[in-house]
Design an enzyme around this catalytic site. Structure first.
Site, PDB file in Angstrom:
ATOM      1  CD  GLU A  44      -3.869  -1.255 -31.029  1.00 10.84           C
ATOM      2  OE1 GLU A  44      -3.624  -0.445 -31.944  1.00 10.84           O
ATOM      3  OE2 GLU A  44      -4.879  -1.188 -30.317  1.00 10.84           O
ATOM      4  CG  HIS A  55      -6.359  -3.634 -23.900  1.00  9.82           C
ATOM      5  ND1 HIS A  55      -6.028  -2.419 -24.430  1.00  9.82           N
ATOM      6  CD2 HIS A  55      -7.218  -4.184 -24.767  1.00  9.82           C
ATOM      7  CE1 HIS A  55      -6.655  -2.256 -25.566  1.00  9.82           C
ATOM      8  NE2 HIS A  55      -7.392  -3.304 -25.785  1.00  9.82           N
ATOM      9  CE  LYS A  74      -5.566   3.034 -33.130  1.00 14.61           C
ATOM     10  NZ  LYS A  74      -5.251   1.824 -32.358  1.00 14.61           N
ATOM     11  CG  ASP A 103      -1.992   1.914 -50.730  1.00  9.25           C
ATOM     12  OD1 ASP A 103      -1.856   2.339 -49.572  1.00  9.25           O
ATOM     13  OD2 ASP A 103      -1.753   2.595 -51.743  1.00  9.25           O
TER      14      ASP A 103
HETATM   15  C1  MEV Z   1      -7.733   0.928 -29.473  1.00 10.55           C
HETATM   16  O1  MEV Z   1      -6.699   0.655 -30.396  1.00 10.55           O
HETATM   17  C2  MEV Z   1      -9.069   1.004 -30.170  1.00 10.55           C
HETATM   18  C3  MEV Z   1     -10.252   1.428 -29.303  1.00 10.55           C
HETATM   19  O2  MEV Z   1      -9.961   2.680 -28.673  1.00 10.55           O
HETATM   20  C4  MEV Z   1     -11.443   1.568 -30.218  1.00 10.55           C
HETATM   21  C5  MEV Z   1     -12.660   2.210 -29.592  1.00 10.55           C
HETATM   22  O3  MEV Z   1     -12.522   3.012 -28.649  1.00 10.55           O
HETATM   23  O4  MEV Z   1     -13.760   1.941 -30.124  1.00 10.55           O
HETATM   24  C6  MEV Z   1     -10.514   0.454 -28.213  1.00 10.55           C
END
Ligand code: MEV
Length: 430
Positions: free
Chosen positions: A83, A384, A270, A286
């Protein structure tokens, strides 16, 4: 302290120059680099023995997160991920947090849990009494099944009992669950725990007259928690027209949203796992074990919530904290055979397991700080797209000042892709 100039404009260096910087900074030596490079494509004799039915290898980029200061020590942290922006975001956050004194961490016990579930229990009280009366024997059977861990100073230490009532909604019977607590030392210990849990199964059946459903490690590693904290003064939080106080309050508010709402918490976590899993993978650990444990821990209150907590200190600073299960190892599994994992451990200074937990949990906190700060200020896409434009410019062959020029023009284009980047570069050079 690191020689700072080696890290300046690190992203603009070639891969070769970055490796040279690693050597200059004493984070790698010529030998470890040569070993890593010799096996850049995982040799077949290794890959073919790691999993079954191998037809090739599947590669990912290995990047370095910069600027991490953890418990007073400098780290360059290897991250394996597909990513974009994850490595840059971690580095960017670590740079700010470094100005505030860096991360402080805690990784106390390294105890893993093996479970044996019993069902068809005639008399709950008698079964519990028998197990408690014979707990030393249970521990001794477990340790005899894996004597080498005892020699290394670890092994099964104690047992806990949990009674789970029948649940008519799900049609589940009652279970008596035995938790075997095992100090796994430097290993994650999955095989060790599974061996021990299976070894005590027949004895538990004999003691209780019940039937053992299974004996297996639990990835909900609540006895192997790691915590990272940071305290950031507001004067370094200021950002494009927003005061430090405003940014702090917005970060706290965003965190409250992620604590209250499972939909937001999932995305928030995430983002944390973007960093955690990348280091877990790079160090040969792992990822699924850590991910499963993290998400279960996030739901420990009965509702899925943010793993991080951001609050205001008495003096007005922003306080960040992340606690989660981190049963990673520094030996065993693919750690000592995978050339990438060996290189990653070398770059980190061959840390002990607790130190590795501290490093990984700090990356998680950094990642959450970076994402949350971006979300409540510029929004996530701006950074980004800027990074994406820069990396396309570099991939198109832009050098030095050309990179910024190509990236700037690229961002105004309808289609930001490699072909457009190449066209812009060609025009610029014409
Ligand atoms: C993207 O991979 C992760 C984010 O969505 C995390 C978040 O929203 O805190 C930017």
């Amino acid at each position: 302290m690191m020689k700072k100039n080696q890290l300046d404009k690190f992203y603009m260096k070639t891969i070769e120059e970055r490796i040279e910087a690693l050597i200059e900074l004493n984070k790698a030596d010529h030998r470890s680099v040569a070993d890593f490079k010799a096996d850049l494509i995982l040799p077949e004799e290794i890959s073919d023995h790691m999993i079954e039915n191998v037809v090739g290898t599947y590669q990912l980029p290995l990047g370095l997160a910069l600027h991490f200061l953890i418990d007073g020590q400098d780290y360059l942290i290897p991250m394996a991920t597909e990513e974009p922006s994850v490595v840059a975001a971690a580095s960017f956050a670590a740079k700010t947090i470094r100005l505030a004194g860096g991360f402080t961490t805690e990784a106390k016990s390294r105890v893993m849990i093996g479970q044996v579930a019993l069902k068809d229990i005639d008399d709950k009280e008698v079964a519990i009494e028998e197990i408690i009366k014979n707990q030393d024997q249970i521990i001794s059977i477990a340790n005899s099944a894996h004597p080498s861990i005892v020699k290394r100073g670890g092994g099964a230490q104690k047992i806990d009992l949990r009674w789970i009532d029948k649940d008519d909604e799900y049609g589940t019977p009652p279970f008596l669950v035995i938790h075997l607590h095992v100090d796994t030392q430097e290993a994650m210990g999955a095989n060790m725990i599974n061996t021990m849990a299976e070894a005590i199964k027949p004895y538990l059946e004999q003691l209780t007259g019940a039937r053992a459903v299974m004996g297996i490690l639990s990835n909900y590693a609540t006895e192997c928690l790691a915590t990272a904290r940071c305290q950031i003064p507001v004067n370094i939080l200021e950002r494009r027209g927003l005061s430090g106080e405003e940014v702090r309050d917005r970060i706290i508010e965003a965190n409250q949203f992620a604590l209250a709402d499972p939909y937001r918490a999932t995305t928030n976590n995430k983002g944390i796992m973007n960093g955690i899993s990348a280091v877990v993978l790079a160090t040969g650990n792992d990822t699924r074990a850590i991910e499963a444990g993290a998400h279960a821990y996030a739901a420990r209150s009965g509702q899925y919530r943010s793993l991080t907590k951001w609050t205001k200190a008495e003096n007005g600073d922003l306080l960040g904290e992340l606690t989660m299960p981190l049963p990673v190892g520094t030996v065993g599994g693919s750690i000592t055979i995978h050339p990438g994992a060996k290189f990653a451990h070398h770059i980190l200074g061959s840390p002990h397991a607790k130190q590795l937990e501290s490093i990984i949990v700090s990356v998680g906190l950094a990642q959450n700080f970076a994402a949350t700060r971006a979300l409540v200020t510029d929004g996530i896409q701006k950074g980004h797209m800027a990074l994406q434009a820069k990396s396309l410019a570099i991939n198109a062959g832009a050098k030095g000042e050309e990179i910024q020029k190509v990236a700037r023009r690229l961002r105004k284009e309808k289609h930001m892709n490699l072909n457009t980047a190449k066209q812009i570069l060609a025009e610029l050079r014409h």
